[in-house]
Design an enzyme around this catalytic site. Structure first.
Site, PDB file in Angstrom:
ATOM      1  N   ASP A  12       0.829  -1.212   0.000  1.00 48.04           N
ATOM      2  CA  ASP A  12       0.000   0.000   0.000  1.00 48.04           C
ATOM      3  C   ASP A  12       0.863   1.261   0.000  1.00 48.04           C
ATOM      4  O   ASP A  12       2.009   1.244   0.441  1.00 48.04           O
ATOM      5  CB  ASP A  12      -0.931  -0.024   1.226  1.00 48.04           C
ATOM      6  CG  ASP A  12      -2.099   0.939   1.075  1.00 48.04           C
ATOM      7  OD1 ASP A  12      -2.360   1.412  -0.055  1.00 48.04           O
ATOM      8  OD2 ASP A  12      -2.763   1.225   2.085  1.00 48.04           O
ATOM      9  N   ASN A  14       1.346   3.434  -2.787  1.00 50.10           N
ATOM     10  CA  ASN A  14       1.937   3.862  -4.059  1.00 50.10           C
ATOM     11  C   ASN A  14       1.481   5.269  -4.440  1.00 50.10           C
ATOM     12  O   ASN A  14       2.269   6.097  -4.885  1.00 50.10           O
ATOM     13  CB  ASN A  14       1.519   2.905  -5.187  1.00 50.10           C
ATOM     14  CG  ASN A  14       2.095   1.523  -5.016  1.00 50.10           C
ATOM     15  OD1 ASN A  14       2.924   1.300  -4.133  1.00 50.10           O
ATOM     16  ND2 ASN A  14       1.654   0.595  -5.849  1.00 50.10           N
ATOM     17  N   GLY A  15       0.193   5.525  -4.263  1.00 47.80           N
ATOM     18  CA  GLY A  15      -0.366   6.823  -4.638  1.00 47.80           C
ATOM     19  C   GLY A  15       0.207   7.943  -3.789  1.00 47.80           C
ATOM     20  O   GLY A  15       0.619   8.995  -4.308  1.00 47.80           O
ATOM     21  N   HIS A  29       2.812   3.262  -8.805  1.00 51.01           N
ATOM     22  CA  HIS A  29       2.555   1.857  -9.134  1.00 51.01           C
ATOM     23  C   HIS A  29       3.733   1.263  -9.915  1.00 51.01           C
ATOM     24  O   HIS A  29       4.108   0.121  -9.704  1.00 51.01           O
ATOM     25  CB  HIS A  29       1.260   1.729  -9.946  1.00 51.01           C
ATOM     26  CG  HIS A  29       0.034   2.195  -9.200  1.00 51.01           C
ATOM     27  ND1 HIS A  29      -0.224   1.829  -7.897  1.00 51.01           N
ATOM     28  CD2 HIS A  29      -1.003   2.993  -9.570  1.00 51.01           C
ATOM     29  CE1 HIS A  29      -1.358   2.381  -7.503  1.00 51.01           C
ATOM     30  NE2 HIS A  29      -1.851   3.098  -8.495  1.00 51.01           N
ATOM     31  N   ASN A  60     -10.904  -2.292  -5.657  1.00 54.10           N
ATOM     32  CA  ASN A  60     -10.130  -1.321  -6.427  1.00 54.10           C
ATOM     33  C   ASN A  60     -10.782  -0.959  -7.772  1.00 54.10           C
ATOM     34  O   ASN A  60     -10.392   0.018  -8.413  1.00 54.10           O
ATOM     35  CB  ASN A  60      -8.688  -1.806  -6.656  1.00 54.10           C
ATOM     36  CG  ASN A  60      -7.823  -1.761  -5.401  1.00 54.10           C
ATOM     37  OD1 ASN A  60      -6.935  -2.578  -5.206  1.00 54.10           O
ATOM     38  ND2 ASN A  60      -8.062  -0.780  -4.524  1.00 54.10           N
ATOM     39  N   ARG A  63     -11.997   2.674  -8.262  1.00 55.49           N
ATOM     40  CA  ARG A  63     -11.098   3.809  -8.508  1.00 55.49           C
ATOM     41  C   ARG A  63     -11.434   4.451  -9.849  1.00 55.49           C
ATOM     42  O   ARG A  63     -12.137   3.849 -10.665  1.00 55.49           O
ATOM     43  CB  ARG A  63      -9.655   3.315  -8.498  1.00 55.49           C
ATOM     44  CG  ARG A  63      -9.249   2.849  -7.113  1.00 55.49           C
ATOM     45  CD  ARG A  63      -7.781   2.533  -7.044  1.00 55.49           C
ATOM     46  NE  ARG A  63      -7.447   2.202  -5.657  1.00 55.49           N
ATOM     47  CZ  ARG A  63      -6.243   2.267  -5.143  1.00 55.49           C
ATOM     48  NH1 ARG A  63      -5.221   2.634  -5.896  1.00 55.49           N
ATOM     49  NH2 ARG A  63      -6.028   1.957  -3.876  1.00 55.49           N
ATOM     50  N   ARG A 174       1.836  -4.973   6.075  1.00 57.48           N
ATOM     51  CA  ARG A 174       1.120  -3.920   5.358  1.00 57.48           C
ATOM     52  C   ARG A 174       1.920  -2.638   5.462  1.00 57.48           C
ATOM     53  O   ARG A 174       2.276  -2.204   6.566  1.00 57.48           O
ATOM     54  CB  ARG A 174      -0.293  -3.686   5.896  1.00 57.48           C
ATOM     55  CG  ARG A 174      -1.006  -2.595   5.066  1.00 57.48           C
ATOM     56  CD  ARG A 174      -2.469  -2.463   5.332  1.00 57.48           C
ATOM     57  NE  ARG A 174      -3.056  -1.528   4.362  1.00 57.48           N
ATOM     58  CZ  ARG A 174      -4.283  -1.573   3.897  1.00 57.48           C
ATOM     59  NH1 ARG A 174      -5.100  -2.507   4.325  1.00 57.48           N
ATOM     60  NH2 ARG A 174      -4.720  -0.691   3.032  1.00 57.48           N
ATOM     61  N   ARG A 180      -5.352  -2.149   8.617  1.00 53.21           N
ATOM     62  CA  ARG A 180      -6.545  -2.930   8.319  1.00 53.21           C
ATOM     63  C   ARG A 180      -6.209  -4.005   7.292  1.00 53.21           C
ATOM     64  O   ARG A 180      -5.159  -3.977   6.663  1.00 53.21           O
ATOM     65  CB  ARG A 180      -7.671  -2.028   7.814  1.00 53.21           C
ATOM     66  CG  ARG A 180      -7.280  -1.120   6.671  1.00 53.21           C
ATOM     67  CD  ARG A 180      -8.475  -0.292   6.171  1.00 53.21           C
ATOM     68  NE  ARG A 180      -8.043   0.710   5.205  1.00 53.21           N
ATOM     69  CZ  ARG A 180      -7.848   1.998   5.474  1.00 53.21           C
ATOM     70  NH1 ARG A 180      -8.077   2.468   6.690  1.00 53.21           N
ATOM     71  NH2 ARG A 180      -7.432   2.833   4.542  1.00 53.21           N
ATOM     72  N   ILE A 181      -7.137  -4.945   7.155  1.00 53.33           N
ATOM     73  CA  ILE A 181      -6.925  -6.093   6.271  1.00 53.33           C
ATOM     74  C   ILE A 181      -7.438  -5.793   4.858  1.00 53.33           C
ATOM     75  O   ILE A 181      -7.008  -6.405   3.890  1.00 53.33           O
ATOM     76  CB  ILE A 181      -7.657  -7.339   6.859  1.00 53.33           C
ATOM     77  CG1 ILE A 181      -7.125  -7.674   8.267  1.00 53.33           C
ATOM     78  CG2 ILE A 181      -7.503  -8.552   5.960  1.00 53.33           C
ATOM     79  CD1 ILE A 181      -5.671  -8.053   8.343  1.00 53.33           C
ATOM     80  N   GLU A 193       0.735 -13.597  11.968  1.00 56.99           N
ATOM     81  CA  GLU A 193       1.300 -12.465  12.707  1.00 56.99           C
ATOM     82  C   GLU A 193       1.241 -11.222  11.807  1.00 56.99           C
ATOM     83  O   GLU A 193       1.576 -11.280  10.625  1.00 56.99           O
ATOM     84  CB  GLU A 193       2.763 -12.744  13.088  1.00 56.99           C
ATOM     85  CG  GLU A 193       2.936 -13.895  14.059  1.00 56.99           C
ATOM     86  CD  GLU A 193       2.339 -13.593  15.438  1.00 56.99           C
ATOM     87  OE1 GLU A 193       2.325 -12.413  15.843  1.00 56.99           O
ATOM     88  OE2 GLU A 193       1.883 -14.552  16.096  1.00 56.99           O
TER      89      GLU A 193
HETATM   90  C1  IPE Z   1      -5.456  -2.710  -0.456  1.00 51.01           C
HETATM   91  O1  IPE Z   1      -5.090  -1.372  -0.576  1.00 51.01           O
HETATM   92  C2  IPE Z   1      -5.420  -3.378  -1.791  1.00 51.01           C
HETATM   93  C3  IPE Z   1      -4.110  -3.532  -2.405  1.00 51.01           C
HETATM   94  C4  IPE Z   1      -2.947  -3.228  -1.872  1.00 51.01           C
HETATM   95  C5  IPE Z   1      -4.111  -4.086  -3.727  1.00 51.01           C
HETATM   96  P1  IPE Z   1      -6.177  -0.223  -0.704  1.00 51.01           P
HETATM   97  O2  IPE Z   1      -5.413   1.043  -0.790  1.00 51.01           O
HETATM   98  O3  IPE Z   1      -7.113  -0.518  -1.813  1.00 51.01           O
HETATM   99  O4  IPE Z   1      -6.958  -0.337   0.677  1.00 51.01           O
HETATM  100  P2  IPE Z   1      -7.856   0.734   1.441  1.00 51.01           P
HETATM  101  O5  IPE Z   1      -8.815   1.292   0.449  1.00 51.01           O
HETATM  102  O6  IPE Z   1      -6.938   1.780   1.971  1.00 51.01           O
HETATM  103  O7  IPE Z   1      -8.499  -0.031   2.553  1.00 51.01           O
HETATM  104  C1  IPE Z   2      -1.478   0.330  -3.402  1.00 53.35           C
HETATM  105  O1  IPE Z   2      -1.239   1.707  -3.404  1.00 53.35           O
HETATM  106  C2  IPE Z   2      -1.680  -0.219  -4.787  1.00 53.35           C
HETATM  107  C3  IPE Z   2      -3.074  -0.610  -5.094  1.00 53.35           C
HETATM  108  C4  IPE Z   2      -4.047  -0.642  -4.240  1.00 53.35           C
HETATM  109  C5  IPE Z   2      -3.353  -0.976  -6.468  1.00 53.35           C
HETATM  110  P1  IPE Z   2      -2.431   2.745  -3.417  1.00 53.35           P
HETATM  111  O2  IPE Z   2      -2.741   3.071  -4.825  1.00 53.35           O
HETATM  112  O3  IPE Z   2      -3.558   2.260  -2.606  1.00 53.35           O
HETATM  113  O4  IPE Z   2      -1.742   3.982  -2.711  1.00 53.35           O
HETATM  114  P2  IPE Z   2      -2.455   4.996  -1.696  1.00 53.35           P
HETATM  115  O5  IPE Z   2      -3.007   4.173  -0.580  1.00 53.35           O
HETATM  116  O6  IPE Z   2      -3.508   5.716  -2.462  1.00 53.35           O
HETATM  117  O7  IPE Z   2      -1.328   5.887  -1.264  1.00 53.35           O
HETATM  118 MG    MG Z   3      -4.048   2.420  -0.634  1.00 54.81          MG
END
Ligand code: IPE
Ligand code: IPE
Ligand code: MG
Length: 229
Positions: A12, A14-15, A29, A60, A63, A174, A180-181, A193
């Site tokens: 998680d 990347n954005g 990404h 996802n 998005r 994570r 969170r899961i 764990e």
């Molecule tokens: C979980 O990340 C899914 C992946 C890493 C592919 P998200 O960024 O989608 O999760 P939330 O929306 O913060 O719970």
């Molecule tokens: C995880 O990074 C990658 C995917 C869920 C595809 P995010 O794209 O969720 O990055 P944030 O959480 O918006 O920073």
């Molecule tokens: Mg994310």
């Protein structure tokens, strides 16, 4: 160090990483995909048997369309580009998640890669694409209904889930500070764990992985029992 047999990662942040660099989200990404390769190599060196990476969740799809399209372009290009290298490294690839919504090209690539790497044994890398823990459980239940089961035990049920005979993850990592899961492996994480780090996935490194494994090594896994003092 007590190296986990199976590590699962929610990659998680990347954005947020891209935004912090003043770049469009997709650049995060791209960088994240490179990190996934580095971490795979390190896991091979450490003797990790299974590495499960959450790449795209069933949620996802909500998005912006452009990000979803770019993400799928990236996944297709990545798999095409890295195929030879993955084979050279001895990676057995397996995909979990739905196959009916990812498009014909990617579906074909998944099938081909699974077939062509089936005999590799240095590590099994499981890529979760269009994966949701609830969806996984429901698809298993519906398979069991179609096969007219009237009773199942835990072992049989696990077998019908996407991970099949792969052992449950020992360690879930994570990144990016969220605790969170997010609908990842709901059944299989029962006694895993959990390790959370604030580092965004594009900045995750082998050092960060060692840190997580070190932390894991100090845990007492009790599985509900009382350990001798
Ligand atoms: C979980 O990340 C899914 C992946 C890493 C592919 P998200 O960024 O989608 O999760 P939330 O929306 O913060 O719970
Ligand atoms: C995880 O990074 C990658 C995917 C869920 C595809 P995010 O794209 O969720 O990055 P944030 O959480 O918006 O920073
Ligand atoms: Mg994310």
């Amino acid at each position: 160090m007590n190296v986990p047999r199976h590590i699962a990662i929610i990659m998680d942040g990347n954005g947020r990483w891209a935004k912090n660099q003043g770049m469009p989200r997709i650049m995060g990404h791209y960088r994240g995909a490179e990190v996934a390769e580095e971490i795979t190599r390190t896991c091979i060196d450490l003797g990790v048997e299974y590495l499960t990476l959450f790449a795209f969740s069933t949620e996802n799809w909500n998005r912006p369309r452009e990000e979803v399209e770019l993400l799928f372009d990236l996944m297709r290009n990545y798999l095409k580009e890295k195929k030879e290298e993955l084979i050279r490294l001895g990676v057995r690839l397996k995909f979990i998640g739905r196959r009916d919504r990812v498009g014909k090209d990617l579906r074909r690539m998944m099938e081909e890669l699974e077939r062509e790497t089936a005999e590799n044994y240095r590590i099994t890398v499981v890529l979760a694409i269009d994966y949701g823990g609830r969806d996984d459980i429901l698809r298993a239940v519906n398979k069991l209904i179609r096969l007219e089961f009237d009773h199942v035990d835990e072992e049989t049920f696990s077998y019908f889930l996407d991970l099949g005979d792969i052992p449950d993850p020992d360690l879930l990592i994570r990144t990016a500070g969220e605790k969170r899961i997010s609908n990842f492996l709901l059944w299989n994480l029962a006694y895993t764990e959990l390790y959370f780090t604030d580092v965004c996935w594009p900045d995750f490194s082998s050092e960060e992985l060692y840190r997580a494994i070190e932390d894991y090594s100090g845990r007492k896994r009790k599985f509900g029992r009382v350990l001798d003092e």
